[in-house]
Design a protein around this motif. Structure first.
Motif, mmCIF file in Angstrom:
data_model
loop_
_atom_site.group_PDB
_atom_site.id
_atom_site.type_symbol
_atom_site.label_atom_id
_atom_site.label_comp_id
_atom_site.label_asym_id
_atom_site.label_seq_id
_atom_site.Cartn_x
_atom_site.Cartn_y
_atom_site.Cartn_z
ATOM 1 N N LYS B 80 -0.790 -11.307 -5.858
ATOM 2 C CA LYS B 80 -0.272 -10.015 -6.851
ATOM 3 C C LYS B 80 -0.829 -8.995 -6.668
ATOM 4 C CE LYS B 80 3.388 -12.225 -8.536
ATOM 5 N NZ LYS B 80 3.747 -13.093 -7.710
ATOM 6 N N ASN B 81 -2.270 -9.208 -6.075
ATOM 7 C CA ASN B 81 -3.033 -8.098 -5.851
ATOM 8 C C ASN B 81 -2.579 -7.113 -5.046
ATOM 9 O OD1 ASN B 81 -5.626 -6.780 -4.418
ATOM 10 N ND2 ASN B 81 -6.429 -7.487 -6.268
ATOM 11 N N ILE B 85 -1.926 -6.751 -0.906
ATOM 12 C CA ILE B 85 -0.685 -6.602 -0.219
ATOM 13 C C ILE B 85 -0.926 -5.100 0.637
ATOM 14 C CG2 ILE B 85 1.509 -6.170 -0.657
ATOM 15 C CD1 ILE B 85 1.162 -7.325 -3.402
ATOM 16 N N LEU B 86 -1.352 -4.239 0.279
ATOM 17 C CA LEU B 86 -1.681 -2.817 0.893
ATOM 18 C C LEU B 86 -2.517 -3.267 2.447
ATOM 19 C CD1 LEU B 86 -2.297 -0.106 -1.786
ATOM 20 C CD2 LEU B 86 -0.163 -0.830 -0.495
ATOM 21 N N PHE B 87 -3.473 -4.033 1.807
ATOM 22 C CA PHE B 87 -4.075 -4.584 3.084
ATOM 23 C C PHE B 87 -3.356 -5.100 4.534
ATOM 24 C CE2 PHE B 87 -6.299 -8.142 5.529
ATOM 25 C CZ PHE B 87 -7.304 -7.614 6.119
ATOM 26 N N HIS B 88 -2.247 -5.856 3.980
ATOM 27 C CA HIS B 88 -1.276 -6.878 4.772
ATOM 28 C C HIS B 88 -0.519 -5.698 5.531
ATOM 29 C CE1 HIS B 88 0.977 -9.890 6.263
ATOM 30 N NE2 HIS B 88 1.991 -9.529 5.629
ATOM 31 N N ILE B 89 -0.017 -4.691 4.523
ATOM 32 C CA ILE B 89 0.952 -3.723 4.951
ATOM 33 C C ILE B 89 0.352 -3.036 6.331
ATOM 34 C CG2 ILE B 89 2.258 -1.571 4.618
ATOM 35 C CD1 ILE B 89 2.422 -3.035 1.687
ATOM 36 N N ARG B 90 -0.946 -2.416 5.882
ATOM 37 C CA ARG B 90 -1.842 -1.659 6.746
ATOM 38 C C ARG B 90 -1.833 -2.389 8.183
ATOM 39 N NH1 ARG B 90 -4.293 0.903 1.880
ATOM 40 N NH2 ARG B 90 -3.284 2.590 1.860
ATOM 41 N N ASP B 106 8.727 -1.709 0.247
ATOM 42 C CA ASP B 106 9.924 -2.035 -0.381
ATOM 43 C C ASP B 106 9.815 -2.751 -1.644
ATOM 44 O OD1 ASP B 106 11.041 0.333 0.831
ATOM 45 O OD2 ASP B 106 12.217 -0.925 2.121
ATOM 46 N N ALA B 107 8.839 -3.643 -1.480
ATOM 47 C CA ALA B 107 8.840 -4.902 -2.394
ATOM 48 C C ALA B 107 7.576 -4.308 -3.594
ATOM 49 C CB ALA B 107 8.466 -6.148 -1.927
ATOM 50 N N LEU B 108 6.992 -3.292 -3.027
ATOM 51 C CA LEU B 108 5.810 -3.044 -3.868
ATOM 52 C C LEU B 108 6.378 -2.445 -5.381
ATOM 53 C CD1 LEU B 108 3.517 -1.114 -1.558
ATOM 54 C CD2 LEU B 108 2.889 -3.108 -2.874
ATOM 55 N N PRO B 109 5.500 -2.301 -6.453
ATOM 56 C CA PRO B 109 6.101 -1.825 -7.718
ATOM 57 C C PRO B 109 6.238 -0.185 -7.460
ATOM 58 C CG PRO B 109 4.128 -3.009 -8.131
ATOM 59 C CD PRO B 109 4.481 -3.147 -6.602
ATOM 60 N N ALA B 110 7.235 0.293 -8.123
ATOM 61 C CA ALA B 110 7.818 1.774 -7.988
ATOM 62 C C ALA B 110 6.426 2.669 -8.043
ATOM 63 C CB ALA B 110 8.568 2.304 -8.752
ATOM 64 N N GLN B 111 5.536 2.476 -9.054
ATOM 65 C CA GLN B 111 4.711 3.511 -9.193
ATOM 66 C C GLN B 111 3.591 3.132 -7.935
ATOM 67 O OE1 GLN B 111 4.817 0.828 -11.163
ATOM 68 N NE2 GLN B 111 2.834 0.008 -11.791
ATOM 69 N N VAL B 112 3.518 2.170 -7.197
ATOM 70 C CA VAL B 112 2.527 1.970 -6.302
ATOM 71 C C VAL B 112 3.166 2.556 -4.966
ATOM 72 C CG1 VAL B 112 1.307 0.400 -4.655
ATOM 73 C CG2 VAL B 112 1.317 -0.180 -7.100
ATOM 74 N N GLN B 113 4.481 2.369 -4.741
ATOM 75 C CA GLN B 113 5.338 2.942 -3.782
ATOM 76 C C GLN B 113 5.088 4.534 -3.790
ATOM 77 O OE1 GLN B 113 9.201 2.024 -2.340
ATOM 78 N NE2 GLN B 113 8.994 -0.008 -3.783
ATOM 79 N N SER B 114 4.933 5.070 -4.964
ATOM 80 C CA SER B 114 4.977 6.736 -5.133
ATOM 81 C C SER B 114 3.483 7.146 -4.487
ATOM 82 C CB SER B 114 5.355 7.187 -6.093
ATOM 83 O OG SER B 114 4.703 6.590 -7.145
#
Lengths: 86, 515
Positions: B80-81, B85-90, B106-114
């Motif tokens: 959940k960290n 997740i961002l590490f994986h995406i990059r 797209d699966a990230l929480p909205a506040q992280v996506q923004s």
């Protein structure tokens, strides 16, 4: 025609040397975009290796976008230069 | 989460193994970190964080495919960290798997996506998979609320000129221009997309209309002049350039000295980023008693160099004033190299007053090609030897090789934007990225390399011309690049150390941001 096929194979072999791994390509493979996906500097390396292997001079003013489009179009160009030498 | 204890020396918890692997990576032992993390994963196969530590270690060891497998496993186990997740995406993005990366975003929480960084990444990925219109729409919607719009505007231009999906980019930017017709920067972006798609007539119409509408906008004028220059309409190009010169030089004082004095006053009124100067000072290893003055002068160079650039560009009629403060090198060095039949790849840095060396080089009648993002200088001189660095493609590189073999000179800055496949240099023990064009061109053309740049020496400017290495018969390209990079970076170090006026903020930031 068989001469051109040989050149296509030769060009693909050279491409593999530049990429340092065998490349899956054919006459229709693009040189710059998907296909060989060469950078500009790799195209220079490619051209020099082709010149050395086939003993032709690839002048920049003859290497139009159309000639540098695919392995096949470049191979036709090289075949034309070789024919002129005969 | 605590783990079973198998021995006193083995890591007992996630915290332990994170610390151990982190230390090993910092010590430059990523393979050992991978081994330690693997062993831990064997003992804790169901712990997502363990797989993530393994993923980070694998990435540090440059084993990116295995790294993404490990981070995927962590996600599958319910990680959940957000940082993980961002590490994986990059990583997915870096490995050229944009669609998978987008699904994760797209699966990230909205506040992280923004978050700004995530929006930028998503825009990039959308453009990469051909959804250029969606990418531009997302970018434009984000712009009003971002903390720093610079990277967004840079990415916008990148999308416009990349040619990845030109028609979609043109359509999207046209819509944006219709929506915000009073934004000259949007018109510029649309024009750049049109130029990238070789729609020169439309680009010319768009820029001509923009110049009439925004007559004092420098970039619109410059872009129009550049386009006219590139399509070979030199008369109109010069006309457009001189219109820009009038805007550019409008605020200038009568003499160069007065302008330099004004630049010093401007610098003292508003010191910028003093903390940056403090950070860069220890790198220079200068005597401590110079520290105070050096820190005080750090900010001044930017203003002085801008004053000189404006003088060079707008006061060609009075350019002789520059001669009184410039010490020239022995230009014969270049002539001798050419006479010996060797082309020269002549390199300058993005440091100091960059237009000065170009100004003096342009006075000679050498077979010279200038490669620059600032074609404006070529326009001022009416000099067709200038080529836009933005339009360099395979064909141009082949032309350069022939030019060098004639022999000729190519003048370029390898430390600019560093392209897809940069080489790593070392300046004051910090890594910087360099474009490989300069060393590779020299290598494949058998050319001499050299350095040419104007550097501050107290109150005067000295143009330094120094021959660098030349590729040797049978030399392999990797050691050659290293040899050249050592020379080039050595010159950069000397120039930065010579005077605080030589350094530019962007450069200082690059140096202090690196580990």
């Amino acid at each position: 025609m068989s001469n051109n096929i040989n050149i296509v194979d030769g060009l693909i072999e050279i491409a593999g040397t530049i990429k340092q791994e065998p490349v899956e390509a054919d006459a229709g493979s693009a040189i710059m975009e998907q296909g060989l996906a060469f950078t500009s500097m790799e195209v220079l390396e490619f051209v020099i290796a082709i010149e050395t292997r086939y003993g032709v001079k690839l002048r920049s003013d003859t290497l139009t976008e159309e000639v540098l489009a695919t392995v096949g179009t470049l191979s036709d160009h090289v075949a034309g230069l070789l024919a002129d030498q005969d | 989460m605590s783990m079973s204890i198998t021995s006193d020396t083995e890591p007992r918890s996630i915290g332990d193994i994170r610390k151990i692997c982190g230390n090993l990576i910092r010590q430059g032992k990523p393979r050992e970190a991978v081994a330690a993390a693997r062993e831990f994963v064997l003992r804790a196969p169901a712990v997502p964080a363990a797989h993530m530590i393994l993923a980070r270690s694998l990435k540090a060891a440059n084993l990116n495919d295995s790294a993404v497998e490990a981070s995927q496993k962590a996600l599958d186990l319910g990680l959940k960290n957000v940082d993980g997740i961002l590490f994986h995406i990059r990583l997915l993005s870096r490995l050229g798997r944009p669609k998978k990366a987008l699904v994760q975003i797209d699966a990230l929480p909205a506040q992280v996506q923004s978050r700004d960084g995530i929006v930028l990444l998503k825009v990039r990925l959308l453009n990469r998979i051909g959804q250029t219109r969606e990418a531009i729409k997302l970018l434009q919607n984000a712009l009003p609320s971002v903390k720093d719009e610079t990277p967004f505007l840079r990415l916008r231009t990148e999308i416009a000129v990349s040619g990845r999906n030109p028609r979609a980019a043109i359509a999207a930017f046209s819509e944006e221009v219709d929506r915000s017709p009073s934004d000259p920067n949007l018109v510029l972006t649309l024009s750049r997309a049109l130029i990238a798609d070789k729609q020169y007539d439309r680009a010319r119409q768009s820029l001509t209309a923009a110049r009439q509408r925004f007559p004092d906008h420098l970039d619109v004028g410059i872009e129009l002049a550049r386009l006219l220059f590139d399509i070979g309409d030199m008369e109109k190009a010069r006309e457009a350039a001189h219109a820009v010169i009038e805007i550019n030089g409008a605020g200038m004082l009568e003499t160069l000295d007065e302008n330099l004095l004004q630049a010093r006053r401007a610098a003292s009124l508003k010191p910028e980023e003093p903390e940056l100067a403090t950070k860069i000072w220890p790198c220079l290893k200068r005597p401590e008693n110079q520290r105070k003055q050096w820190l005080a002068d750090f900010n001044t160079g930017r203003h002085l160099n801008k004053a000189i650039r404006d003088w060079v560009l707008s006061r060609q009629g009075a350019i002789g004033e520059l001669d009184t403060m410039v010490d020239q090198p022995d230009w014969g060095l270049l002539g001798s190299a050419l006479e010996a039949g060797r082309g020269v790849v002549l390199c300058f840095p993005h440091l100091g007053p960059r237009h000065v060396a170009a100004e003096y080089l342009a006075r000679h009648d050498w077979p010279l090609i200038f490669l620059s993002n600032n074609l404006f200088f070529g326009l001022v001189h009416g000099d067709t030897r200038f080529r836009s660095a933005e339009q360099i493609g395979a064909k141009t590189i082949l032309e350069f090789r022939e030019h060098l073999q004639r022999p000729g000179i190519v003048f370029l800055a390898p430390d600019g934007g560093y392209g897809d496949d940069p080489i790593v240099g070392n300046v004051f023990n910090k890594q910087i990225y360099l474009k490989r064009g300069a060393p590779d061109l020299a290598f494949w053309s058998g050319a001499q390399t050299a350095w040419c740049a104007a550097s501050w020496k107290e109150e005067r400017l000295e143009i330094k011309l120094k021959l660098g290495p030349a590729p040797e018969q049978g030399e392999k390209i990797e050691p050659w690049r290293e040899r050249w990079s050592k020379f080039y970076c050595g010159q950069i170090e000397e120039m930065i150390a010579a005077s605080p006026f030589n350094i530019r903020m962007e450069y200082a930031r690059r140096l202090v941001d690196k580990k």
